[in-house]
Design a protein around this motif. Structure first.
Motif, PDB file in Angstrom:
ATOM      1  N   THR A  48      20.907  18.017  -4.116  1.00  0.00           N
ATOM      2  CA  THR A  48      21.348  18.170  -2.733  1.00  0.00           C
ATOM      3  C   THR A  48      20.742  17.049  -1.897  1.00  0.00           C
ATOM      4  O   THR A  48      19.558  16.750  -2.015  1.00  0.00           O
ATOM      5  CB  THR A  48      20.909  19.537  -2.178  1.00  0.00           C
ATOM      6  N   PHE A  49      21.567  16.424  -1.060  1.00  0.00           N
ATOM      7  CA  PHE A  49      21.098  15.337  -0.208  1.00  0.00           C
ATOM      8  C   PHE A  49      20.744  15.906   1.156  1.00  0.00           C
ATOM      9  O   PHE A  49      21.563  16.566   1.793  1.00  0.00           O
ATOM     10  CB  PHE A  49      22.165  14.260  -0.061  1.00  0.00           C
ATOM     11  N   VAL A  50      19.520  15.661   1.599  1.00  0.00           N
ATOM     12  CA  VAL A  50      19.066  16.097   2.912  1.00  0.00           C
ATOM     13  C   VAL A  50      18.664  14.857   3.688  1.00  0.00           C
ATOM     14  O   VAL A  50      17.723  14.167   3.304  1.00  0.00           O
ATOM     15  CB  VAL A  50      17.875  17.074   2.807  1.00  0.00           C
ATOM     16  N   TYR A  51      19.404  14.554   4.771  1.00  0.00           N
ATOM     17  CA  TYR A  51      19.065  13.389   5.585  1.00  0.00           C
ATOM     18  C   TYR A  51      17.986  13.769   6.593  1.00  0.00           C
ATOM     19  O   TYR A  51      18.084  14.787   7.264  1.00  0.00           O
ATOM     20  CB  TYR A  51      20.289  12.868   6.339  1.00  0.00           C
ATOM     21  N   ARG A  52      16.964  12.939   6.667  1.00  0.00           N
ATOM     22  CA  ARG A  52      15.895  13.133   7.637  1.00  0.00           C
ATOM     23  C   ARG A  52      15.657  11.834   8.384  1.00  0.00           C
ATOM     24  O   ARG A  52      15.627  10.767   7.776  1.00  0.00           O
ATOM     25  CB  ARG A  52      14.603  13.558   6.948  1.00  0.00           C
ATOM     26  N   LEU A  53      15.476  11.936   9.676  1.00  0.00           N
ATOM     27  CA  LEU A  53      15.112  10.769  10.464  1.00  0.00           C
ATOM     28  C   LEU A  53      13.678  10.383  10.146  1.00  0.00           C
ATOM     29  O   LEU A  53      12.863  11.242   9.810  1.00  0.00           O
ATOM     30  CB  LEU A  53      15.252  11.078  11.955  1.00  0.00           C
ATOM     31  N   ASP A  56      10.457  12.724  10.663  1.00  0.00           N
ATOM     32  CA  ASP A  56      10.744  14.154  10.543  1.00  0.00           C
ATOM     33  C   ASP A  56       9.978  14.733   9.370  1.00  0.00           C
ATOM     34  O   ASP A  56       9.766  14.071   8.365  1.00  0.00           O
ATOM     35  CB  ASP A  56      12.234  14.414  10.324  1.00  0.00           C
ATOM     36  N   GLU A  57       9.600  16.004   9.509  1.00  0.00           N
ATOM     37  CA  GLU A  57       8.913  16.673   8.409  1.00  0.00           C
ATOM     38  C   GLU A  57       9.900  17.014   7.311  1.00  0.00           C
ATOM     39  O   GLU A  57      11.071  17.270   7.564  1.00  0.00           O
ATOM     40  CB  GLU A  57       8.241  17.958   8.907  1.00  0.00           C
ATOM     41  N   GLY A  61       8.734  20.989   2.280  1.00  0.00           N
ATOM     42  CA  GLY A  61       7.306  20.825   2.063  1.00  0.00           C
ATOM     43  C   GLY A  61       7.016  19.670   1.132  1.00  0.00           C
ATOM     44  O   GLY A  61       7.744  18.690   1.090  1.00  0.00           O
ATOM     45  N   ASP A  62       5.961  19.778   0.365  1.00  0.00           N
ATOM     46  CA  ASP A  62       5.535  18.696  -0.521  1.00  0.00           C
ATOM     47  C   ASP A  62       6.438  18.527  -1.732  1.00  0.00           C
ATOM     48  O   ASP A  62       6.307  17.569  -2.480  1.00  0.00           O
ATOM     49  CB  ASP A  62       4.101  18.934  -0.997  1.00  0.00           C
ATOM     50  N   GLU A  63       7.364  19.462  -1.965  1.00  0.00           N
ATOM     51  CA  GLU A  63       8.206  19.389  -3.151  1.00  0.00           C
ATOM     52  C   GLU A  63       9.317  18.353  -3.020  1.00  0.00           C
ATOM     53  O   GLU A  63       9.969  18.014  -3.997  1.00  0.00           O
ATOM     54  CB  GLU A  63       8.816  20.765  -3.449  1.00  0.00           C
TER      55      GLU A  63
END
Length: 105
Positions: A48-53, A56-57, A61-63
């Motif tokens: 799954t692709f999650v875009y973050r600026l 951003d946190e 988490g750390d995974e």
């Protein structure tokens, strides 16, 4: 010992729609410029692709959001032969999904 050759992998398109066939071009060359004609082993992963600026946190988490660990779920593994010019192609059918996916070769 230093590497003797390099492998460049380029998708034919920057983005694909869910359910489309994804095609990668593979280019193998010795560092002195000659093509490498060889048998190649490959693995295609999806996640799954999650875009973050930037800044951003990570929502996972750390995974890092990799549910399957590492690069993601294995979609396909195989072998292929590069031609006399050092070229080969890998194609994989993407699956229909409600979320954005990333495929990694």
């Amino acid at each position: 010992r230093k590497p003797e050759f390099k492998v460049d992998i380029t998708p034919q398109q920057t983005r694909y729609f869910s359910g489309e066939k994804i095609e990668f071009q593979v280019d193998t060359q010795y560092y002195f410029g000659a093509p490498v004609q060889a048998q190649l082993e490959y693995t295609v992963y999806k996640d799954t692709f999650v875009y973050r600026l930037p800044g951003d946190e990570d929502p996972y988490g750390d995974e890092g959001g990799d549910f399957y660990g590492g690069y993601g779920e294995v979609v396909e593994e195989g072998t292929l032969q590069s031609d006399a010019n050092g070229h080969a192609a890998v194609s994989v059918q993407s699956t229909k999904a409600d979320q954005d996916q990333r495929y990694i070769l």
